[in-house]
Design an enzyme around this catalytic site. Sequence first.
Site, PDB file in Angstrom:
ATOM      1  N   LYS A  33      77.241  30.677  -2.902  1.00  0.00           N
ATOM      2  CA  LYS A  33      77.199  29.497  -3.787  1.00  0.00           C
ATOM      3  C   LYS A  33      76.152  29.742  -4.862  1.00  0.00           C
ATOM      4  O   LYS A  33      75.170  30.448  -4.652  1.00  0.00           O
ATOM      5  CB  LYS A  33      76.921  28.202  -3.012  1.00  0.00           C
ATOM      6  CG  LYS A  33      75.524  28.019  -2.410  1.00  0.00           C
ATOM      7  CD  LYS A  33      74.511  27.332  -3.313  1.00  0.00           C
ATOM      8  CE  LYS A  33      73.139  27.482  -2.692  1.00  0.00           C
ATOM      9  NZ  LYS A  33      71.985  27.123  -3.392  1.00  0.00           N
ATOM     10  N   ASP A  51      72.804  22.469   2.139  1.00  0.00           N
ATOM     11  CA  ASP A  51      73.848  23.113   1.338  1.00  0.00           C
ATOM     12  C   ASP A  51      75.148  23.340   2.116  1.00  0.00           C
ATOM     13  O   ASP A  51      76.137  23.798   1.551  1.00  0.00           O
ATOM     14  CB  ASP A  51      73.366  24.482   0.831  1.00  0.00           C
ATOM     15  CG  ASP A  51      72.321  24.362  -0.262  1.00  0.00           C
ATOM     16  OD1 ASP A  51      72.182  23.275  -0.843  1.00  0.00           O
ATOM     17  OD2 ASP A  51      71.660  25.385  -0.538  1.00  0.00           O
TER      18      ASP A  51
HETATM   19  O1  C5P Z   1      68.334  21.537   4.487  1.00  0.00           O
HETATM   20  P1  C5P Z   1      67.721  22.873   4.707  1.00  0.00           P
HETATM   21  O2  C5P Z   1      67.342  23.115   6.149  1.00  0.00           O
HETATM   22  O3  C5P Z   1      68.533  24.004   4.176  1.00  0.00           O
HETATM   23  O4  C5P Z   1      66.385  22.886   3.865  1.00  0.00           O
HETATM   24  C1  C5P Z   1      65.338  23.813   4.081  1.00  0.00           C
HETATM   25  C2  C5P Z   1      64.038  23.207   3.579  1.00  0.00           C
HETATM   26  O5  C5P Z   1      64.077  23.061   2.163  1.00  0.00           O
HETATM   27  C3  C5P Z   1      63.781  21.809   4.099  1.00  0.00           C
HETATM   28  O6  C5P Z   1      63.096  21.844   5.325  1.00  0.00           O
HETATM   29  C4  C5P Z   1      62.934  21.193   3.008  1.00  0.00           C
HETATM   30  O7  C5P Z   1      61.585  21.607   3.152  1.00  0.00           O
HETATM   31  C5  C5P Z   1      63.475  21.850   1.754  1.00  0.00           C
HETATM   32  N1  C5P Z   1      64.456  21.020   1.034  1.00  0.00           N
HETATM   33  C6  C5P Z   1      64.005  19.924   0.313  1.00  0.00           C
HETATM   34  N2  C5P Z   1      64.900  19.152  -0.382  1.00  0.00           N
HETATM   35  C7  C5P Z   1      66.211  19.452  -0.391  1.00  0.00           C
HETATM   36  C8  C5P Z   1      66.691  20.553   0.345  1.00  0.00           C
HETATM   37  C9  C5P Z   1      65.782  21.315   1.042  1.00  0.00           C
HETATM   38  O8  C5P Z   1      62.803  19.638   0.292  1.00  0.00           O
HETATM   39  N3  C5P Z   1      67.053  18.690  -1.105  1.00  0.00           N
END
Ligand code: C5P
Length: 267
Positions: A9, A135
């Site tokens: 992506k 994502d």
């Molecule tokens: O959702 P995911 O586990 O992929 O996100 C990894 C980290 O990225 C989260 O723990 C957070 O710290 C950060 N994140 C964020 N805001 C988002 C997506 C991710 O702060 N919209």
Amino acid sequence: MILEPAPAKLNLALHVRRRRADGYHDIETLFAFVTDGDELRVATGVARFAISGPFALALAGEGSNLVLKAERAFAKEFGIDAAHRIELVKRLPIASGIGGGSADAAATLRALARLHGVAIDDPRLFALADTLGSDVPACLLGHTAIGLGRGEQLRPVAGPGHLPVLLVNPGVPVSTADVFRRWDGVDRGPIGDDPLAGRNDLEAPAREIAPVIGDVLDWLRAQPGASFVRMSGSGATCFALFDSVEARAAAARAMHRGWWHLETMLA
Ligand code: C5P
């Protein structure tokens, strides 16, 4: 044996609007997909998980691999007892802003849905995807879309077309959490009607961690025929859209620094 592609992506734009109380950030992004990426092979049988491909070693030993998490979540939600033989062909660099792990998790959900007769648009799949990462719902949708919230609220839109793309990664893994943590808290405005005119607000914090991202962006901008250049996600992968396949191929040939690169197309 089910073969399921797990395409990379891209974030064609990514605006960070605010820090939330739950530790995440509200973003406005334009997700797009390319025609290449990882691949998943899934069959019922004796439980086994194998990783092959150029980035297999980078993942080895990671017990919490998102593929296995996705498999466990699917089995629990749909009451599946069967064990699965899963093979992941890891072609995308790890922690690189092009959704490798998220694409793999989404491909796992799609493959298991096909294997066990679950409709691909079953809302329970999207609910599972949401628990696996911000994502993963976009990767499950697999279509150009505006993403709001953490990126999980999706509205499909038309993309810029089936354009040639060159992805370039300088080989520095970047943690998404670290990049978001360094965001300066300044809301620079919404994504608007023309996302390509927008920005990636994570570029500045990612460049603090990996200054080489600036070199990649400069290099891409200098390539003849590169019409649009940006960093994807939290980096460090950057991409250029090209006017023609020939211009993209010429840029790929001119790549001399040992940076990872992938010649592909917008889906
Ligand atoms: O959702 P995911 O586990 O992929 O996100 C990894 C980290 O990225 C989260 O723990 C957070 O710290 C950060 N994140 C964020 N805001 C988002 C997506 C991710 O702060 N919209």
